[in-house]
Design a protein around this motif. Structure first.
Motif, PDB file in Angstrom:
ATOM      1  N   GLY A 182       0.657  -1.171   0.050  1.00  0.00           N
ATOM      2  CA  GLY A 182      -0.209  -0.082   0.061  1.00  0.00           C
ATOM      3  C   GLY A 182       0.886   1.252  -0.064  1.00  0.00           C
ATOM      4  O   GLY A 182       0.158   2.277  -0.096  1.00  0.00           O
ATOM      5  N   GLY A 183       2.091   1.135   0.064  1.00  0.00           N
ATOM      6  CA  GLY A 183       2.805   2.360   0.159  1.00  0.00           C
ATOM      7  C   GLY A 183       3.334   2.877  -1.288  1.00  0.00           C
ATOM      8  O   GLY A 183       2.872   2.189  -2.267  1.00  0.00           O
ATOM      9  N   ALA A 184       4.066   3.812  -1.403  1.00  0.00           N
ATOM     10  CA  ALA A 184       4.854   4.249  -2.460  1.00  0.00           C
ATOM     11  C   ALA A 184       6.288   4.807  -2.449  1.00  0.00           C
ATOM     12  O   ALA A 184       6.586   5.194  -1.255  1.00  0.00           O
ATOM     13  CB  ALA A 184       3.831   5.667  -3.119  1.00  0.00           C
TER      14      ALA A 184
ATOM     15  N   HIS B 271       4.340   1.297  -7.992  1.00  0.00           N
ATOM     16  CA  HIS B 271       4.320   2.218  -6.919  1.00  0.00           C
ATOM     17  C   HIS B 271       5.669   3.156  -6.726  1.00  0.00           C
ATOM     18  O   HIS B 271       5.744   4.049  -5.499  1.00  0.00           O
ATOM     19  CB  HIS B 271       4.396   1.241  -5.277  1.00  0.00           C
ATOM     20  CG  HIS B 271       5.367   0.422  -5.362  1.00  0.00           C
ATOM     21  ND1 HIS B 271       5.772  -0.754  -5.874  1.00  0.00           N
ATOM     22  CD2 HIS B 271       6.585   0.677  -4.534  1.00  0.00           C
ATOM     23  CE1 HIS B 271       6.920  -1.202  -5.494  1.00  0.00           C
ATOM     24  NE2 HIS B 271       7.339  -0.671  -4.885  1.00  0.00           N
TER      25      HIS B 271
END
Length: 89
Positions: free
Chosen positions: A1-3, A26
């Motif tokens: 879910g991160g970038a 991402h």
């Protein structure tokens, strides 16, 4: 879910990084100055700064900018090498 955001002052280094990480949706890369990062305050949980500060004329300003973009309690990893004191065996 991160970038992940990678920044460098060099167009060619950004191009190399973007090509290398093309399969990672991402990750994005931008040309930017370490003393004026293109990010909102508190935008990052973690920052990695490797072999950057030795090329920045105003290290204090770059460190202030790094602190600005980290969330409260965020973590930073700084890596810079003093090549004059490096010994290879």
């Amino acid at each position: 879910g991160g970038a992940v955001l990678g920044v460098d002052a060099s167009d060619s280094m950004i191009e190399i990084a973007a090509n290398r990480c093309r399969s990672f949706g991402h990750a994005r890369f931008e040309v930017a100055d370490a003393t004026a990062l293109p990010c909102e305050s508190g935008a990052f949980d973690v920052a990695v700064c490797s072999q950057v500060l030795e090329y920045v004329p105003d290290v204090s300003l770059a460190l202030d900018e790094l602190a600005r973009v980290l969330r409260p309690g965020g973590r930073v990893l700084l890596v810079d090498t003093d090549w004059a004191s490096c010994v290879w065996a």
